[in-house]
Design a protein around this motif. Structure first.
Motif, PDB file in Angstrom:
ATOM      1  N   ASP A   1      11.114 -83.390 -72.431  1.00  0.00           N
ATOM      2  CA  ASP A   1      12.194 -82.811 -71.614  1.00  0.00           C
ATOM      3  C   ASP A   1      11.663 -81.572 -70.890  1.00  0.00           C
ATOM      4  O   ASP A   1      10.507 -81.187 -71.089  1.00  0.00           O
ATOM      5  N   PRO A   2      12.489 -80.956 -70.027  1.00  0.00           N
ATOM      6  CA  PRO A   2      11.971 -79.854 -69.199  1.00  0.00           C
ATOM      7  C   PRO A   2      11.505 -78.631 -69.997  1.00  0.00           C
ATOM      8  O   PRO A   2      10.743 -77.811 -69.491  1.00  0.00           O
ATOM      9  N   TYR A   3      11.957 -78.503 -71.239  1.00  0.00           N
ATOM     10  CA  TYR A   3      11.533 -77.389 -72.084  1.00  0.00           C
ATOM     11  C   TYR A   3      10.176 -77.695 -72.706  1.00  0.00           C
ATOM     12  O   TYR A   3       9.591 -76.881 -73.372  1.00  0.00           O
ATOM     13  N   MET A   4       9.655 -78.917 -72.454  1.00  0.00           N
ATOM     14  CA  MET A   4       8.403 -79.454 -73.023  1.00  0.00           C
ATOM     15  C   MET A   4       8.543 -79.799 -74.499  1.00  0.00           C
ATOM     16  O   MET A   4       7.527 -79.892 -75.205  1.00  0.00           O
ATOM     17  N   ASN A   5       9.795 -79.981 -74.984  1.00  0.00           N
ATOM     18  CA  ASN A   5       9.942 -80.681 -76.256  1.00  0.00           C
ATOM     19  C   ASN A   5       9.355 -82.068 -76.060  1.00  0.00           C
ATOM     20  O   ASN A   5       9.590 -82.703 -75.022  1.00  0.00           O
TER      21      ASN A   5
ATOM     22  N   PRO B   1       7.979 -72.409 -60.607  1.00  0.00           N
ATOM     23  CA  PRO B   1       8.267 -70.971 -60.701  1.00  0.00           C
ATOM     24  C   PRO B   1       8.060 -70.373 -62.099  1.00  0.00           C
ATOM     25  O   PRO B   1       7.911 -69.167 -62.248  1.00  0.00           O
ATOM     26  N   TYR B   2       8.051 -71.215 -63.123  1.00  0.00           N
ATOM     27  CA  TYR B   2       7.810 -70.738 -64.485  1.00  0.00           C
ATOM     28  C   TYR B   2       6.313 -70.558 -64.730  1.00  0.00           C
ATOM     29  O   TYR B   2       5.886 -70.114 -65.759  1.00  0.00           O
ATOM     30  N   MET B   3       5.499 -70.936 -63.735  1.00  0.00           N
ATOM     31  CA  MET B   3       4.026 -70.940 -63.786  1.00  0.00           C
ATOM     32  C   MET B   3       3.476 -72.050 -64.671  1.00  0.00           C
ATOM     33  O   MET B   3       2.322 -71.964 -65.120  1.00  0.00           O
ATOM     34  N   ASN B   4       4.282 -73.095 -64.938  1.00  0.00           N
ATOM     35  CA  ASN B   4       3.684 -74.322 -65.436  1.00  0.00           C
ATOM     36  C   ASN B   4       2.710 -74.800 -64.373  1.00  0.00           C
ATOM     37  O   ASN B   4       3.034 -74.759 -63.172  1.00  0.00           O
ATOM     38  N   VAL B   5       1.528 -75.252 -64.792  1.00  0.00           N
ATOM     39  CA  VAL B   5       0.474 -75.586 -63.847  1.00  0.00           C
ATOM     40  C   VAL B   5      -0.121 -76.942 -64.215  1.00  0.00           C
ATOM     41  O   VAL B   5      -0.344 -77.228 -65.382  1.00  0.00           O
TER      42      VAL B   5
ATOM     43  N   ILE C   1      -0.391 -77.154 -68.165  1.00  0.00           N
ATOM     44  CA  ILE C   1      -0.373 -75.911 -68.952  1.00  0.00           C
ATOM     45  C   ILE C   1       1.032 -75.327 -68.907  1.00  0.00           C
ATOM     46  O   ILE C   1       1.622 -75.202 -67.833  1.00  0.00           O
ATOM     47  N   ARG C   2       1.569 -74.979 -70.083  1.00  0.00           N
ATOM     48  CA  ARG C   2       2.921 -74.405 -70.132  1.00  0.00           C
ATOM     49  C   ARG C   2       2.868 -72.944 -69.677  1.00  0.00           C
ATOM     50  O   ARG C   2       2.093 -72.132 -70.218  1.00  0.00           O
ATOM     51  N   GLY C   3       3.719 -72.605 -68.727  1.00  0.00           N
ATOM     52  CA  GLY C   3       3.644 -71.327 -68.031  1.00  0.00           C
ATOM     53  C   GLY C   3       3.696 -70.090 -68.897  1.00  0.00           C
ATOM     54  O   GLY C   3       3.062 -69.080 -68.591  1.00  0.00           O
ATOM     55  N   ASN C   4       4.421 -70.138 -69.997  1.00  0.00           N
ATOM     56  CA  ASN C   4       4.585 -68.899 -70.772  1.00  0.00           C
ATOM     57  C   ASN C   4       3.295 -68.426 -71.433  1.00  0.00           C
ATOM     58  O   ASN C   4       3.232 -67.305 -71.919  1.00  0.00           O
TER      59      ASN C   4
END
Lengths: 79, 79, 79, 79, 79, 79, 79
Positions: free
Chosen positions: E38-42, F39-43, F65-68
């Motif tokens: 899902d968009p939260y990367m779950n 915009p969350y900087m997921n790349v 890559i997860r932005g956080n």
């Protein structure tokens, strides 16, 4: 007593232009005149000193501290 | 019993002007009179002492603690 | 079975006035009567004991724990 | 195949009343029957065991785990 | 080239049912078929292996990984 | 000069299909062609190399890559 | 004095195209010309140097720093 019923962010707004000490989570402290702040506790300090365990380690003319790093803001007494 | 059904933030509001101990995540504790607080648990303490593992390490006339650092707030018994 | 279909926050609401153990991320545990809680898992404990690796280390008449520190809340069996 | 197209939170909902293992960021694991869960991954476990590097270290009749501590939830195979 | 202009979350959606490696912040890696995300990367992984510095340390039939722990998701090449 | 007045997320959008280096909080760096970002900087990186203190430690065909986790994204000069 | 009443994010906007030092939580510092920034404190630096405890350790032509890593932004005096 009206002063004591202000909310925390209102107390910070009232402290604008006063001397404050901003302690960060890293335990480093920045002391200077608080030119302004916002509800996130982002703070602008002018003529600020950086103190590491009480010792002055650097000087900053104008620095914007990101609020999420703030542990507390001590408002210095007027003299 | 109406007191016991208050929500946590309502209990904090009711403790305004009482003595509290604010324990931070860093395990450092601040004790003083809680002049005010908000739903984020930002807290204004007056005449506060900083305690490091139980020992007084500093005094603060007026300090605004950023809520996200708070572990718990202990409300002292009225005497 | 209706009890088992309650959501986690509903189960906590139902545990108000029961004995609970609140384990924090720091692994310290607080045991007492849960006077109330909210959806963020902010909790009011009454007559609480602080346990550090199982040993009682302090007592608290009334303490408000900030929810973001909570690891889990164990609801004690009625006896 | 309809099962495989469920979203992660839907898969968790479908696992209610099944045996699960909830691994926390602290690497401690809780195994029990998942009475319920919510979209934040707050979880109620019944008859849960706490496992520290694979060894049972405590038992919990009913425990509410705060979702932000969850690393993953393993859904046990039906037997 | 239309593929390259997909946003990161769209690329993940397109990788459903493919083999992926999910690296967590703890540096532990889970490899398996991504049943969904899902968009939260779950992420739901099926027939997943847990790899600790490259060595298989456990197997999971069906596991739901909470997105906030994800460092990256590597999408394996089709063979 | 119009380029210099773009906001940070606009600058990233403009760097799509260019070579970038993505430094994570863990200090590990991923270098490759940025297929897209949000915009969350997921790349999404294509043909990416993982560098640990400057040394290539792994290769990735396609990685999200997860932005956080991102510390910064360096945009390589066109040659 | 109108300058001193600007909010922190307004002060940053006014510092666009000036030399700044961006200190991150990791204590690493990036110095360069701030091409732009946004309310999250995402920052674009041009011709930036990376300083590790005061020593130049790398150079970056154009780098986008993710705001959540920022400890503070020091605005250099015009000369």
């Amino acid at each position: 007593m009206s002063q004591q019923t202000k909310k925390p962010l209102g107390v910070l707004q009232k402290a604008i232009n006063k001397q404050v000490s901003v302690r960060l989570k890293s335990e480093i402290e920045y002391r200077g005149r608080m030119a302004n702040c916002d509800p996130y506790m982002n703070v602008i300090l002018l003529d600020a000193g950086e103190y590491n365990t009480g010792t002055l380690s650097a000087n900053y003319g104008k620095v914007v501290i990101r609020g999420n790093n703030v542990l507390f803001i001590k408002i210095e007494n007027e003299i």
